[in-house]
Design an enzyme around this catalytic site. Structure first.
Site, short mmCIF file in Angstrom:
data_model
loop_
_atom_site.label_atom_id
_atom_site.label_comp_id
_atom_site.label_asym_id
_atom_site.label_seq_id
_atom_site.Cartn_x
_atom_site.Cartn_y
_atom_site.Cartn_z
N HIS A 1 3.11 -34.50 3.68
CA HIS A 1 2.51 -33.27 4.24
C HIS A 1 1.50 -33.60 5.34
O HIS A 1 1.56 -33.04 6.45
CB HIS A 1 1.83 -32.49 3.12
CG HIS A 1 1.23 -31.20 3.56
ND1 HIS A 1 1.93 -30.01 3.52
CD2 HIS A 1 0.00 -30.89 4.06
CE1 HIS A 1 1.16 -29.04 3.99
NE2 HIS A 1 -0.02 -29.55 4.31
N GLU A 2 0.59 -34.50 5.04
CA GLU A 2 -0.44 -34.84 6.02
C GLU A 2 0.13 -35.59 7.22
O GLU A 2 -0.37 -35.44 8.34
CB GLU A 2 -1.56 -35.65 5.36
CG GLU A 2 -2.30 -34.93 4.24
CD GLU A 2 -2.91 -33.60 4.68
OE1 GLU A 2 -3.24 -33.46 5.88
OE2 GLU A 2 -3.04 -32.70 3.83
N HIS B 1 1.17 -33.10 9.87
CA HIS B 1 0.05 -32.70 10.74
C HIS B 1 -0.30 -33.81 11.73
O HIS B 1 -0.48 -33.57 12.93
CB HIS B 1 -1.19 -32.40 9.88
CG HIS B 1 -1.05 -31.21 8.99
ND1 HIS B 1 -0.62 -29.98 9.42
CD2 HIS B 1 -1.32 -31.06 7.65
CE1 HIS B 1 -0.63 -29.12 8.41
NE2 HIS B 1 -1.04 -29.76 7.33
#
Length: 450
Positions: free
Chosen positions: A22-23, A26
């Protein structure tokens, strides 16, 4: 104790993988948009490991593995040198900022596709959805579904195995009319039956959704025939031998193994009159079950193993594809999970699904441990499921989540200027309270199921 440690280890690995994915979404898009990333952290609190790359980004693995974050250069958080302002997040276009924020959930969806791609290349074993028994007065019985039939489709969606049946039925929970197509095993002569799922409720971590409808899948047959008698057990002392068929218990005819198990379990230390068949001859024996304490309750124990007839090969399936076809199947499976997650969350909000179905970290840890025990295929499927859920939940329009940030950007685009800091601060507080309440409810449900 070992099972708790196993569940915890499987949970931490799953959480670490999914948070990193997920990170990284980003992080990767931020870099592509020219934003300076100051820190990429997996976990919160004290840093256990850290390293800085040539771009000045600090990579951290922290003590508390319950989340992560990407810290980007931003003038709203701290003063920025003039020469670095063009690399600040807040100075990027609305489209670029939206892409950076959406990249986290999108990365979770891509990971789910990748996990299912691996699963379908390896091959997923399954069982054709043939019904063994129907529980009287159950939802399935009311729909007049008969044993021996195969569940071919749910509301027009084909169901080649029990996993497909479960996925489709769970998405219909709370619906008044769900059509299931059934046919005799080996036949294509289908009949449609209607299930009323308005009052269907089950505990996901304790009950199989299919069984809670009153459907017992056709599985390996367990006959009341002994394949093994343990030495010095109650059965051995009674004179029972491998190959004996139990015909009656206390005068009651016996055709199912589970009925014998119930007799033994419910009569610790009490003599049971058995009639058995041994090599064509009838014999009478007396079995006095040993006593064992199970969860503080005395239960009988005989010390025998039944004869199990494996499921015939024609009932077994395997879903396995080549690399390209596996991508298509993995994408479709991920899309089905996304629709199911959104559907279930919507029904939680409308009340069609009870809030006690909401699960928290304890249930997730149990699921992680159980899937890891079953093998790499099932652990990958578990990771894909949680990854989809993580992606969907992060898109919720709560200010503390990615969806909330996207909502603020949409408002900024419409009004031609950013939402005021006062409104954002107030929204973050409300969002944090709602998130804490939701997590509290999920934890309460977890503890109530223990």
């Amino acid at each position: 104790m070992l099972s708790i440690l196993w569940n915890l280890a499987a949970f931490i690995i799953a959480l670490g993988v999914l948070i990193t994915v997920h990170e990284f979404g980003h992080f990767w898009v931020a870099r592509r948009c020219g934003v300076r990333v100051e820190r990429f952290s997996i976990g919160f609190g004290k840093a256990l490991w850290r390293r800085t790359d040539r771009y000045g980004t600090e990579y951290v693995i922290a003590l508390i593995p319950l989340g992560g974050y990407v810290k980007m250069l931003d003038e709203r958080a701290e003063p920025v040198a003039p020469e670095l302002r063009r690399h600040a997040f807040n100075n990027k276009t609305v489209g670029q900022r939206a892409a950076i924020i959406a990249a986290g959930p999108v990365a979770n969806f891509i990971f789910a596709i990748f996990a299912y791609w691996l699963v379908f290349i390896i091959g997923v074993p399954g069982v054709r959805p043939v019904i063994g028994e129907i529980t009287p007065n159950s939802i399935a019985a009311q729909a007049q579904i008969a044993p021996g039939t195969e569940l071919k489709a749910v509301d027009g969606i084909e169901t080649p195995d029990w996993d497909a049946v479960r996925l489709q039925l769970v998405s219909k929970i709370g619906d008044q009319q769900t059509t299931v197509s059934v046919a005799p095993f080996g036949s294509d002569q289908r009949q449609d039956k209607t299930l009323d799922l308005r009052h269907w409720a089950f505990e996901p971590d304790k009950q199989d959704p299919v069984s809670s409808l009153g459907i017992r899948p056709r599985g390996p047959q367990i006959e009341p025939v002994l394949s093994e008698v343990q030495a010095n057990s109650a059965a051995s002392k009674a004179g029972l031998q491998a190959g004996d068929r139990i015909v009656k218990v206390d005068g009651q005819p016996l055709t199912q193994w589970m009925k014998f198990v119930t007799f033994v379990r419910d009569n610790p230390g009490k003599p049971l009159a058995l009639e058995i068949e041994r090599q064509g001859s009838a014999l009478s024996l007396t079995l006095t079950p040993d006593t064992k304490s199970v969860n503080g309750k005395a239960e009988g124990f005989a010390g025998v193993v039944p004869k199990i007839i494996p499921l015939p090969e024609e009932y077994k399936t395997i879903r396995q594809y080549g690399p390209f076809s596996a991508i298509l199947e993995a994408t479709d499976k991920t899309w089905q999970l996304m629709k199911l997650t959104v559907n279930m969350l919507g029904k939680l909000i409308t009340g069609d699904v009870k809030l006690n179905n909401l699960s928290g970290p304890i249930s997730i840890a149990q699921g992680a441990g159980m899937s890891a025990e079953f093998g790499v295929i099932y652990y990958l499927m578990f990771l894909a499921l949680i990854s989809v859920n993580l992606g969907i939940i992060n898109l919720f329009p709560l200010p503390v989540l990615d969806g909330g940030h996207l909502l603020f950007l949409a408002i900024e685009k419409l009004k031609g200027g950013p939402v005021s800091e006062r409104v954002q601060d107030f929204s973050y507080r409300i969002g944090s309270i709602l998130l804490v309440l939701l997590m509290g409810l999920a934890l309460f449900n977890d503890f109530s199921r223990l």
